[in-house]
Design an enzyme around this catalytic site. Structure first.
Site, mmCIF file in Angstrom:
data_model
loop_
_atom_site.group_PDB
_atom_site.id
_atom_site.type_symbol
_atom_site.label_atom_id
_atom_site.label_comp_id
_atom_site.label_asym_id
_atom_site.label_seq_id
_atom_site.Cartn_x
_atom_site.Cartn_y
_atom_site.Cartn_z
ATOM 1 N N HIS A 97 0.880 -1.175 0.000
ATOM 2 C CA HIS A 97 0.000 0.000 0.000
ATOM 3 C C HIS A 97 0.918 1.224 0.000
ATOM 4 O O HIS A 97 1.621 1.457 0.977
ATOM 5 C CB HIS A 97 -0.892 0.009 1.237
ATOM 6 C CG HIS A 97 -1.664 -1.273 1.418
ATOM 7 N ND1 HIS A 97 -2.975 -1.419 1.069
ATOM 8 C CD2 HIS A 97 -1.272 -2.482 1.896
ATOM 9 C CE1 HIS A 97 -3.376 -2.654 1.330
ATOM 10 N NE2 HIS A 97 -2.361 -3.318 1.844
ATOM 11 N N LEU A 98 0.933 1.972 -1.098
ATOM 12 C CA LEU A 98 1.945 3.028 -1.223
ATOM 13 C C LEU A 98 1.415 4.430 -0.900
ATOM 14 O O LEU A 98 2.179 5.375 -0.845
ATOM 15 C CB LEU A 98 2.579 2.987 -2.615
ATOM 16 C CG LEU A 98 3.312 1.667 -2.924
ATOM 17 C CD1 LEU A 98 4.107 1.784 -4.225
ATOM 18 C CD2 LEU A 98 4.229 1.221 -1.792
ATOM 19 N N ARG A 99 0.110 4.577 -0.686
ATOM 20 C CA ARG A 99 -0.499 5.803 -0.134
ATOM 21 C C ARG A 99 -0.487 7.002 -1.059
ATOM 22 O O ARG A 99 -1.027 8.048 -0.710
ATOM 23 C CB ARG A 99 0.169 6.210 1.194
ATOM 24 C CG ARG A 99 0.234 5.105 2.228
ATOM 25 C CD ARG A 99 -1.128 4.705 2.724
ATOM 26 N NE ARG A 99 -1.016 3.707 3.780
ATOM 27 C CZ ARG A 99 -1.797 2.626 3.872
ATOM 28 N NH1 ARG A 99 -2.735 2.401 2.962
ATOM 29 N NH2 ARG A 99 -1.655 1.777 4.861
ATOM 30 N N HIS A 149 -8.678 -10.237 -0.934
ATOM 31 C CA HIS A 149 -8.444 -10.294 0.526
ATOM 32 C C HIS A 149 -9.194 -11.511 1.057
ATOM 33 O O HIS A 149 -10.321 -11.754 0.650
ATOM 34 C CB HIS A 149 -8.964 -9.005 1.181
ATOM 35 C CG HIS A 149 -8.794 -8.969 2.668
ATOM 36 N ND1 HIS A 149 -7.665 -8.492 3.269
ATOM 37 C CD2 HIS A 149 -9.600 -9.394 3.676
ATOM 38 C CE1 HIS A 149 -7.783 -8.617 4.589
ATOM 39 N NE2 HIS A 149 -8.953 -9.158 4.857
ATOM 40 N N ASP A 182 2.839 -6.827 1.989
ATOM 41 C CA ASP A 182 1.629 -6.148 2.478
ATOM 42 C C ASP A 182 2.008 -4.882 3.263
ATOM 43 O O ASP A 182 1.395 -4.544 4.274
ATOM 44 C CB ASP A 182 0.745 -7.066 3.327
ATOM 45 C CG ASP A 182 -0.669 -6.484 3.451
ATOM 46 O OD1 ASP A 182 -1.095 -5.797 2.520
ATOM 47 O OD2 ASP A 182 -1.321 -6.695 4.490
ATOM 48 N N HIS A 240 1.640 3.727 8.067
ATOM 49 C CA HIS A 240 0.702 4.626 8.737
ATOM 50 C C HIS A 240 1.474 5.622 9.570
ATOM 51 O O HIS A 240 2.441 5.258 10.241
ATOM 52 C CB HIS A 240 -0.241 3.861 9.660
ATOM 53 C CG HIS A 240 -1.261 3.053 8.939
ATOM 54 N ND1 HIS A 240 -2.303 3.620 8.255
ATOM 55 C CD2 HIS A 240 -1.378 1.717 8.772
ATOM 56 C CE1 HIS A 240 -3.035 2.663 7.712
ATOM 57 N NE2 HIS A 240 -2.493 1.504 8.002
#
Lengths: 300, 411
Positions: B48-50, B165, B291, B295
């Site tokens: 997840h690279l945001r 998922h 994964d 954050h």
């Protein structure tokens, strides 16, 4: 808490309860301390009893509720805690709908933090209150059979009581429909039952729990009337328990949902109002211990 | 194997034992790898690279910096950005930003459903034409079985890969950790392992009926591993992955409401951890992915129930996975398959092999270098991971993408 610490708290609270009953005053006061009570969740009796306990001890008591705090303005929980900490309280009493919040806050502040109930985790002063109430009526906790009935899954009161009562040598049973029984409860030393008749068989104490409104309508149990039929305490179901079995409830009661009104008001068997009175004594004992050097350790 | 490898421009042009028996070519930059292992760069199939939308947590640049340090040369990023990657414009944005800012190769995956909302199929055909390698609704499975069945049939007709998922949303509810005695004690709403078994079983049947390929990127339970094994044995086109925390850690990490160990699916019990590790060893699990879920600290310093899911993981894949080799459970070549040629084949990512004509995406490993994982040292913009003094062995010491050094070395 160890058994010794629990006994210390209960012994002290026992004495305080006697004194309160006679003259509405604890044995001594500790003026000059600042207690901030920080309730992020609604509460009547716990909140009032901490305030009264603080006032009886001569503390300065500041009551913060979610409605009047800045959390509504987007301030984070930790910011709120640090802000209050900067006002140098001696004790922070915290109630929150999420488990672990008092633990989280205790790492951010340098005063004592009392867990006044966090999520589905623990409610330690309620367990001390219940233990004191049982001991005053039954003379001991050792060897008693205590049936805790109702929404065990979402109950912090149940968890704290199971912990405390098993340490004190009581036999603890939990009675709940399968949908309200938490996973692995037997590993806590409580024996699970899905029938009131079996769970109450020979019990000395029947402790009823409040069924939260949001669980009543189909998500965990089909209806309140079906719940009362199978898991509500009435005189019929109470027959399974010992003749001198007492009834307890941490409040507030849903009359006719988990507990029949007649039983709730039966002054011979219901200890519900004594629980409330003893709540003040226990909280005085806890506050005293925390601000004195002799503190046996913070509950929770 | 001892030997040599020669690159020119972006490509490997020759590789093999005794390649430089006469010494390396005089006009080439010569890197002596004695005592080290030269491997294809790792291909991370789920991070997840945001970017776009949460650049305060991570950007393609900061993620690529961490990836390069972790020996990763290609990343497939998840579409759960803001906006969600569910259209050609977002894919082109990722491609452009990757070209302009990233040290490693970044490939977009796109949402199966518009906005990842689970209601309407995204334009999978057009998205595939724009370079999307696989489709996933990221951390949320497509809940509606009928919609998932149609998505699988549609994907089969275009030979596209759906990545799901593994947990059924109706069973995870508001759960924040694994169900069991620990959750009961901590008073946390929980997710039962059956949530994963049910969804995996369901989608295996749907994929089988549709004749489609399906990939489960992060399995965490014994039940799901058994389901995938049974499906592979009856010929379903299924592949599976996991992340290192599922074979390295258990739910005990969340003791004390440690939000850095809050991940989705949740960390499970020892029996599940062992089953996941076994599945990596015996090949039921084909891929190890990071994964990576960066954050900001503010999203993690919260009550457990409110804290965000996920841990930063780009730099931990390699050292944690190498434990299989150090413990003697896997050969180095077999392990490397799980992070290089395995994902390359399943997802159609260029690279993953040391062969003439392949991209010069390489990593030089010191297998025996002992060091200590500490999340504070991560090059990622976020340091949310439960590792503080976690001893590991093996490290990327030089990483090369398209023949250019992106990490380590003096050039």
């Amino acid at each position: 808490m160890s058994r010794t610490e629990i006994v210390q708290y209960i012994d002290r609270a026992d004495l305080i309860a006697d004194r309160l009953a006679r003259e509405n005053q604890p044995p001594g006061t500790l003026p000059g301390h600042l207690l901030i009570s920080l309730f992020f969740e609604n509460s009547t009796r716990t909140r009032a009893s901490f305030q009264i306990a603080g006032q009886r001890l001569g503390f300065n008591v500041v009551d913060m509720s979610l409605a009047t705090s800045s959390t509504g303005k987007g301030e984070t929980l930790l910011d709120t805690a640090m802000t209050l900490n900067a006002m140098r309280p001696d004790v922070l009493v915290v109630r929150h709908a999420m488990s672990g919040v008092p633990h989280l806050l205790s790492h951010q502040v340098n005063c004592a933090v009392i867990n006044a109930g966090d999520g589905n985790h623990e409610h330690p002063t309620q367990a001390l209150t219940d233990a004191l109430t049982i001991r005053r009526r039954k003379g001991t906790l050792e060897g008693l059979t205590v049936a805790i009935c109702g929404d065990i899954m979402h109950s912090r009161v149940a968890r704290s009581n199971i912990r405390l009562l098993t340490i004190m040598g009581s036999t603890v049973r939990v009675v709940a429909p399968a949908t309200l029984m938490p996973a692995g409860i037997e590993t806590f030393g409580a024996e699970p039952f899905e029938s009131m008749a079996e769970g109450l068989e020979g019990a000395d104490v029947v402790m009823m729990l409040r069924l939260q409104l949001e669980r009543m309508h189909g998500s965990h149990v089909p209806s309140t009337r079906e719940y009362f039929r199978f898991f509500g305490l009435d005189s019929d179901k109470l027959h399974a328990a010992k003749d001198d079995a007492v009834i307890m409830h941490p409040g507030p009661i849903n009359r006719g949902v988990e507990l029949d009104s007649v039983l709730a008001d039966d002054i011979g068997r219901s200890l519900i109002l004594e629980q409330v009175a003893h709540g003040v004594a226990v909280r005085i004992a806890v506050l005293e211990a925390l601000v004195q050097d002799s503190a046996p350790g913070a509950p929770g | 194997m001892q030997g040599g490898l020669l690159t020119e421009g972006k490509k490997i042009i020759d590789v093999g034992p005794g390649l430089f028996a006469e010494g390396p070519p005089e006009d080439a930059v010569h890197i002596d790898c004695a005592g080290l292992v030269l491997a294809p760069g790792l291909i991370d199939t789920r991070a997840h690279l945001r970017e776009p939308g949460a650049e305060h947590q991570e950007t393609l640049f900061t993620a690529s910096r961490a990836a390069a340090a972790g020996g990763i040369t290609s990343i497939l990023c998840t579409p759960d950005t803001d906006p969600v990657i569910d259209g050609v414009a977002e894919v082109e944005f990722i491609s452009r930003r990757a070209r302009e800012t990233s040290l490693v190769k970044v490939y977009a995956t796109a949402a199966i459903t518009v906005g990842g909302q689970g209601r309407q199929l995204s334009e999978m055909g057009l998205l595939a034409e724009s370079g999307v390698l696989a489709f996933t609704d990221a951390n949320r499975a497509v809940e509606n079985a009928g919609l998932m069945f149609r998505a699988l049939k549609y994907a089969r007709s275009l030979d596209l890969l759906l990545v799901q998922h593994p947990e059924h949303p109706s069973l995870t509810d508001n759960g924040t950790m694994n169900a069991g005695p620990l959750a009961t004690r901590l008073g946390l709403p929980s997710r039962p392992p059956i949530a994963e078994t049910i969804l995996v079983e369901r989608d295996l049947r749907l994929a089988e009926a549709a004749g489609a390929r399906i990939h489960f990127p992060i399995l965490s339970t014994q039940g799901a591993v058994e389901a995938v094994l049974a499906a592979k044995e009856r010929g379903v086109s299924v592949t599976a992955g996991t992340a290192p925390h599922y074979f390295s850690l258990t739910e005990i990490e969340v003791e004390g409401w440690r939000t850095f160990a809050k991940v989705s699916p949740p960390l499970r019990v020892e029996a599940d951890r062992a089953a996941i590790a076994d599945a990596v060893v015996n090949g039921v699990i084909d891929v190890i992915a990071s994964d990576h879920s960066p954050h900001h600290e503010d999203s993690k310093r919260q009550p457990f129930e409110q804290a965000a899911f996920g841990m930063a993981a780009l730099e931990t894949v390699l050292p944690l996975a190498l434990e299989f080799v150090h413990s003697g459970r896997m050969s180095l070549l077999e392990l490397l398959r799980r992070v290089t040629s395995g994902p390359a084949t399943i997802f159609g990512v260029p690279g993953g092999r040391l062969a003439a004509g392949e991209p010069a995406d390489l990593v030089l490993l010191d297998l025996d270098l002992a060091w200590v994982l500490d999340a504070k040292e991560f090059r990622s913009k976020s340091q949310n991971a439960p590792y503080t003094a976690y001893p590991v062995r093996g490290k990327a010491i030089r990483t090369v993408v398209d023949g250019r050094p992106v990490f380590g070395g003096e050039t």
